[in-house]
Design a protein around this motif. Structure first.
Motif, PDB file in Angstrom:
ATOM      1  N   UNK A 136       0.883  -1.148  -0.267  1.00  0.00           N
ATOM      2  CA  UNK A 136       0.121  -0.123   0.278  1.00  0.00           C
ATOM      3  C   UNK A 136       0.890   0.982   0.338  1.00  0.00           C
ATOM      4  N   UNK A 137       2.323   1.148   0.156  1.00  0.00           N
ATOM      5  CA  UNK A 137       2.839   2.117  -0.184  1.00  0.00           C
ATOM      6  C   UNK A 137       3.091   2.684  -1.200  1.00  0.00           C
ATOM      7  N   UNK A 138       3.233   4.567  -1.588  1.00  0.00           N
ATOM      8  CA  UNK A 138       2.898   5.168  -2.625  1.00  0.00           C
ATOM      9  C   UNK A 138       4.471   5.200  -3.596  1.00  0.00           C
ATOM     10  N   UNK A 139       4.490   4.713  -5.205  1.00  0.00           N
ATOM     11  CA  UNK A 139       5.841   5.180  -4.988  1.00  0.00           C
ATOM     12  C   UNK A 139       5.767   6.434  -5.615  1.00  0.00           C
ATOM     13  N   UNK A 140       7.286   7.235  -5.651  1.00  0.00           N
ATOM     14  CA  UNK A 140       7.313   8.430  -6.064  1.00  0.00           C
ATOM     15  C   UNK A 140       8.793   8.505  -6.647  1.00  0.00           C
TER      16      UNK A 140
ATOM     17  N   UNK B 227      11.631  13.861  -1.240  1.00  0.00           N
ATOM     18  CA  UNK B 227      11.243  13.497  -0.384  1.00  0.00           C
ATOM     19  C   UNK B 227      11.469  13.920   0.982  1.00  0.00           C
ATOM     20  N   UNK B 228      10.280  12.932   2.023  1.00  0.00           N
ATOM     21  CA  UNK B 228       9.622  13.430   2.903  1.00  0.00           C
ATOM     22  C   UNK B 228       9.198  12.779   4.130  1.00  0.00           C
ATOM     23  N   UNK B 229       9.384  12.707   4.871  1.00  0.00           N
ATOM     24  CA  UNK B 229       8.730  12.353   6.720  1.00  0.00           C
ATOM     25  C   UNK B 229       8.415  11.348   6.131  1.00  0.00           C
ATOM     26  N   UNK B 230       7.600  10.651   5.577  1.00  0.00           N
ATOM     27  CA  UNK B 230       6.916   9.798   4.654  1.00  0.00           C
ATOM     28  C   UNK B 230       7.551   8.613   4.171  1.00  0.00           C
ATOM     29  N   UNK B 231       8.860   9.216   3.321  1.00  0.00           N
ATOM     30  CA  UNK B 231       9.547   8.360   2.043  1.00  0.00           C
ATOM     31  C   UNK B 231      10.576   7.085   3.768  1.00  0.00           C
ATOM     32  N   UNK B 232      10.004   6.675   3.032  1.00  0.00           N
ATOM     33  CA  UNK B 232      11.099   4.664   3.312  1.00  0.00           C
ATOM     34  C   UNK B 232      12.100   4.765   3.217  1.00  0.00           C
ATOM     35  N   UNK B 233      12.592   4.225   1.403  1.00  0.00           N
ATOM     36  CA  UNK B 233      12.862   4.391   0.726  1.00  0.00           C
ATOM     37  C   UNK B 233      13.159   4.961  -0.430  1.00  0.00           C
TER      38      UNK B 233
ATOM     39  N   UNK C  87      20.210  13.614   2.261  1.00  0.00           N
ATOM     40  CA  UNK C  87      18.773  14.145   2.304  1.00  0.00           C
ATOM     41  C   UNK C  87      18.123  12.880   2.633  1.00  0.00           C
ATOM     42  N   UNK C  88      18.259  11.499   2.392  1.00  0.00           N
ATOM     43  CA  UNK C  88      17.432  10.394   2.233  1.00  0.00           C
ATOM     44  C   UNK C  88      17.545   9.910   3.998  1.00  0.00           C
ATOM     45  N   UNK C  89      18.683   9.819   4.546  1.00  0.00           N
ATOM     46  CA  UNK C  89      18.427   9.763   6.558  1.00  0.00           C
ATOM     47  C   UNK C  89      18.334  11.341   6.770  1.00  0.00           C
ATOM     48  N   UNK C  90      17.730  12.136   6.774  1.00  0.00           N
ATOM     49  CA  UNK C  90      17.419  13.116   7.530  1.00  0.00           C
ATOM     50  C   UNK C  90      15.857  13.087   7.544  1.00  0.00           C
ATOM     51  N   UNK C  91      15.217  12.348   6.141  1.00  0.00           N
ATOM     52  CA  UNK C  91      13.947  12.181   6.136  1.00  0.00           C
ATOM     53  C   UNK C  91      13.647  10.589   7.273  1.00  0.00           C
ATOM     54  N   UNK C  92      14.645  10.190   7.751  1.00  0.00           N
ATOM     55  CA  UNK C  92      14.584   8.645   8.071  1.00  0.00           C
ATOM     56  C   UNK C  92      14.112   7.744   7.111  1.00  0.00           C
ATOM     57  N   UNK C  93      14.686   7.622   5.881  1.00  0.00           N
ATOM     58  CA  UNK C  93      14.567   6.665   4.963  1.00  0.00           C
ATOM     59  C   UNK C  93      15.906   5.761   4.775  1.00  0.00           C
ATOM     60  N   UNK C  94      15.780   4.454   3.746  1.00  0.00           N
ATOM     61  CA  UNK C  94      17.273   4.580   3.851  1.00  0.00           C
ATOM     62  C   UNK C  94      17.457   4.265   2.317  1.00  0.00           C
ATOM     63  N   UNK C  95      18.469   3.943   1.880  1.00  0.00           N
ATOM     64  CA  UNK C  95      19.261   4.702   0.632  1.00  0.00           C
ATOM     65  C   UNK C  95      19.905   3.419  -0.276  1.00  0.00           C
ATOM     66  N   UNK C  96      19.611   3.081  -0.910  1.00  0.00           N
ATOM     67  CA  UNK C  96      19.125   1.765  -2.117  1.00  0.00           C
ATOM     68  C   UNK C  96      19.963   2.476  -3.266  1.00  0.00           C
ATOM     69  N   UNK C  97      21.319   1.652  -3.433  1.00  0.00           N
ATOM     70  CA  UNK C  97      22.196   2.259  -4.889  1.00  0.00           C
ATOM     71  C   UNK C  97      22.149   1.208  -6.168  1.00  0.00           C
ATOM     72  N   UNK C  98      21.779   1.144  -7.154  1.00  0.00           N
ATOM     73  CA  UNK C  98      21.364   0.329  -7.916  1.00  0.00           C
ATOM     74  C   UNK C  98      23.124   0.855  -8.605  1.00  0.00           C
ATOM     75  N   UNK C  99      24.216   0.382  -8.826  1.00  0.00           N
ATOM     76  CA  UNK C  99      25.934   0.253  -8.685  1.00  0.00           C
ATOM     77  C   UNK C  99      25.991  -0.549 -10.652  1.00  0.00           C
ATOM     78  N   UNK C 100      25.091  -0.993 -11.085  1.00  0.00           N
ATOM     79  CA  UNK C 100      25.478  -2.145 -12.557  1.00  0.00           C
ATOM     80  C   UNK C 100      26.401  -1.213 -13.588  1.00  0.00           C
ATOM     81  N   UNK C 101      26.076  -0.686 -13.387  1.00  0.00           N
ATOM     82  CA  UNK C 101      27.003   1.143 -14.056  1.00  0.00           C
ATOM     83  C   UNK C 101      28.462   1.868 -13.688  1.00  0.00           C
TER      84      UNK C 101
END
Length: 406
Positions: free
Chosen positions: A136-140, A159-165, A187-201
């Protein structure tokens, strides 16, 4: 090691295609493999093929040592704190799915937000779409600047306080954009979210330090960095991985199995169910040795020189459109006026030149660019300016071919 010596390590580059010397400009899709990697895989199968972690016989011990030594090489390569933070997967796609499914399932609920960008590869879009549906999460989406770059002001606004990822690629496989991951992570951490990085390239072309980036997860593939196909890596901070449940279960990842309850091994093995990708990991370890012998800084310098030369030469072609920012990684995505990208690639192939054509697993980005497809030439440590000259000649021939009504 000079360019001639480097090229001599890649047997495939010696061949002719359609009677012309191969010019391989598709390393963003998959890189070619050097002799040390081919030999490492061959040696495993010839000399110590065995399963790992299970037997006490000599071959089993040698295979286990080879597999786990490769994990340590990966740990050093990305500067992770522990081998417990290095999980072998089938590739970037599997790694991102693991995070989305395992972490997302237990940490997202209705009202939460997942933030990505329009430039993401499908592997960093679809897993988040699927977990959003389940939770039920929202994709932005973070909007892009006109040149395809990311402005930090737009990240702050999205990114807001509702952002989790937050999940963003370090380098775009289409635009060549090198994204400000460290600042986005802050910015993600400041809002309480985790950061996922696609490092393929990114992993094949530049140094990645997960401690400096402070990202929570990083995914990349072996086959884009001179390693074999079918092997990839998920890095995750131990504190997060410890709390996550495996999404594949069975042999190898278990500690104790009872009739109705079971317990898991410690990290990283609880996420590596079944017989692992042993030869792939050993090949990836050999690829890391090869890249580090040349030096990631040297590779990056060489590629920047190539892409600057390519942009300069290609800009002289009439009706030629390039996409992406001025400061870019070693690739050029483009269209030739009145010629479909697939036709461009077909004519170039007749000249022995391999480029990629299509949507590059980035259909939302194609829509943003207002095109259906593009062609892409991507460069790596074994490419030369002479090959770029051949690309330019091939594109001029392509224009002439279609302007004459063929």
């Amino acid at each position: 090691m000079n360019i001639k010596d480097i090229r001599s390590m890649f047997p495939i580059l010696e061949q002719k295609v359609n009677g012309k010397q191969l010019v391989y400009l598709d390393s963003a899709a998959t890189s070619q493999k050097p002799v040390p990697v081919i030999e490492a895989i061959d040696r495993y199968y010839r000399e110590y093929n065995s399963n790992v972690h299970r037997g006490v016989h000599t071959l089993g011990t040698r295979a286990t040592d080879g597999y786990e030594n490769a994990r340590e090489k990966v740990r050093k390569f990305i500067n992770a704190s522990s081998i417990q933070e290095v999980i072998f997967t089938r590739g970037t796609t599997t790694a991102l799915n693991l995070v989305a499914t395992s972490y997302g399932r237990d940490n997202l609920q209705e009202g939460d937000e997942i933030v990505i960008t329009y430039m993401e590869h499908h592997a960093n879009i679809i897993p988040w779409q699927q977990i959003a549906k389940v939770t039920g999460a929202t994709l932005k989406y973070i909007p892009l600047q006109e040149d395809g770059s990311i402005a930090l002001a737009d990240v702050e606004a999205t990114v807001t306080n509702n952002t989790k990822i937050v999940s963003v690629m370090l380098v775009s496989n289409v635009l060549g954009s090198i994204n400000p991951i460290k600042e986005i992570t802050e910015i993600a951490h400041r809002n309480g979210a985790i950061m996922v990085v696609d490092g393929a390239q990114a992993a094949p072309h530049m140094k990645i330090d997960v401690k400096s980036l402070d990202c929570d997860f990083l995914a990349f593939s072996g086959h884009k960095m001179c390693g074999p196909t079918g092997i990839g890596v998920l890095y995750g901070k131990k504190a997060l991985l410890d709390k996550m449940e495996p999404i594949e279960t069975g042999g190898e990842m278990i500690d104790f199995v009872g009739l109705y309850e079971s317990s898991w091994k410690e990290l990283p093995w609880k996420f590596e169910a079944g017989t692992p990708i042993i030869a792939g990991a050993i090949g990836l370890g050999a690829a890391i040795d090869f890249l580090e012998e040349i030096g990631l800084d040297n590779i990056a310098k060489h590629e920047h020189k190539l892409v600057d030369y390519a942009v300069e030469r290609l800009s002289t072609i009439d009706g030629f459109t390039m996409y992406g920012p001025k400061q870019r990684a070693g690739l050029v995505t483009f269209n030739v006026e009145d010629v479909h990208p697939h036709d461009v690639a077909t004519v170039l192939d007749a000249e022995g030149i391999a480029v990629r054509a299509g949507h590059h697993c980035a259909q939302p980005l194609m829509k943003w660019l207002k095109v259906s497809a593009t062609a892409r030439a991507s460069f790596y440590l074994y490419n030369t300016e002479a090959e770029i000259d051949k690309l330019v000649e091939g594109l001029i021939k392509t224009k002439e071919y279609f302007s004459n009504g063929f």
